[in-house]
Design a protein around this motif. Sequence first.
Motif, mmCIF file in Angstrom:
data_model
loop_
_atom_site.group_PDB
_atom_site.id
_atom_site.type_symbol
_atom_site.label_atom_id
_atom_site.label_comp_id
_atom_site.label_asym_id
_atom_site.label_seq_id
_atom_site.Cartn_x
_atom_site.Cartn_y
_atom_site.Cartn_z
ATOM 1 N N UNK A 188 -8.773 7.813 -2.372
ATOM 2 C CA UNK A 188 -9.098 7.935 -0.964
ATOM 3 C C UNK A 188 -9.193 6.534 -0.140
ATOM 4 N N UNK A 189 -9.299 5.491 -0.871
ATOM 5 C CA UNK A 189 -9.510 4.096 -0.336
ATOM 6 C C UNK A 189 -8.161 3.760 0.106
ATOM 7 N N UNK A 190 -7.207 4.087 -0.863
ATOM 8 C CA UNK A 190 -5.848 3.601 -0.247
ATOM 9 C C UNK A 190 -5.346 4.360 0.818
ATOM 10 N N UNK B 89 0.910 -1.135 0.078
ATOM 11 C CA UNK B 89 0.139 0.151 -0.184
ATOM 12 C C UNK B 89 0.698 1.409 0.024
ATOM 13 N N UNK B 90 2.031 1.244 0.592
ATOM 14 C CA UNK B 90 2.915 2.277 0.682
ATOM 15 C C UNK B 90 3.810 2.816 -0.676
ATOM 16 N N UNK B 91 3.567 3.631 -1.149
ATOM 17 C CA UNK B 91 4.165 4.091 -2.555
ATOM 18 C C UNK B 91 5.592 4.179 -2.496
ATOM 19 N N UNK C 205 -8.235 -5.011 5.012
ATOM 20 C CA UNK C 205 -7.676 -4.496 6.412
ATOM 21 C C UNK C 205 -8.899 -4.149 6.950
ATOM 22 N N UNK C 206 -9.104 -4.575 8.263
ATOM 23 C CA UNK C 206 -10.171 -4.026 9.044
ATOM 24 C C UNK C 206 -9.735 -3.546 10.489
ATOM 25 N N UNK C 207 -10.064 -2.509 10.666
ATOM 26 C CA UNK C 207 -10.075 -1.824 11.877
ATOM 27 C C UNK C 207 -11.118 -2.186 12.805
ATOM 28 N N UNK D 219 -4.014 3.041 4.514
ATOM 29 C CA UNK D 219 -2.813 3.392 5.403
ATOM 30 C C UNK D 219 -3.068 3.905 6.873
ATOM 31 N N UNK D 220 -4.220 4.552 7.001
ATOM 32 C CA UNK D 220 -4.614 4.997 8.303
ATOM 33 C C UNK D 220 -5.010 3.623 9.224
ATOM 34 N N UNK D 221 -5.554 2.571 8.501
ATOM 35 C CA UNK D 221 -5.760 1.293 9.155
ATOM 36 C C UNK D 221 -4.497 0.823 9.693
#
Length: 300
Positions: free
Chosen positions: A161-163, A6-8, A265-267, A167-169
């Motif tokens: 925005x989904x990506x 996920x991280x560019x 991914x789930x928070x 990253x926030x999760x």
Amino acid sequence: MNEKQLFPSEPSVYHINDMAIIRLEGADAIKYLNGQVTCDVTALKPGQQTLGAHCTPKGKVLATFRLLRRETDLLLIYRKELRELQLSELKKYAIFSKVTITDASDQFELRGIAGTGTVEWLSIHTSATANTDLLQITPERWLLLTPTPNELIFSLPEHSPNEWRGLEILDGLPHLGKMHQAEFIPQALNLQALNGICFTKGCYTGQEIVARAKYRGANNRALFILEGTANKPIDPTAVLQKKINDNWRGSGVILDIWQEKEKLLVSTVLPSDTESDSIFRIENDESSALSIRPLPYSLI
């Protein structure tokens, strides 16, 4: 899941469209907000920011936010779906103070910048740009807040925005939505580990309950990150199930989801004593499988 998926590998821009911005101005803005929220507003200097929560008198979280103190005002960044209620709640006692509280969402553009080399890119492209506020999330992940219209021109790869949500999760950051308002105390969202609660400042709404949870061990929940796969589109209303021997039982509450094809991914908020090797699935997708991913910080 490897975070690098996920991280560019280079600085990239994310157009964030699900957040609102509330502004507080006036001689009493700092003092007033400090009496409403869990974080220490008075400790912030212009340009500094913090996470925090706004609670009910019973200590249950109405909203989580990121707060930025500027020279002449305070900006609260919330989930957009909480905007109307938060404006109403924050204004409840404002008549007794010299503070103006407004929805400033249309006055700013909010973007995320992330990727290897982000710090160098920011130092080159934003140092001479007026009216750009930078909020650091991690060493290589930042929020940029610019007035509309703005002069900042981006020539960066664009991501959805989904990506950014993914990253926030991965960073274990709580984003509370309408569905779970007034359900959890701040510690159940790990805000004590994210410097979002000050236990030494004066009174604020819900302070007694939040303090009791710390000093009497009253909290028995925590935010966890789950990662795995699912064959169907999942949303926050889905029921999370935990495997107990040969059975499956409902467990936890889903706060946030990132999904790309079968990857998930789930928070989630779970009992704080949940075993690290626990196995989960989504109720309506029996082929789904999720496990606990270690948090990027220590719970305290």
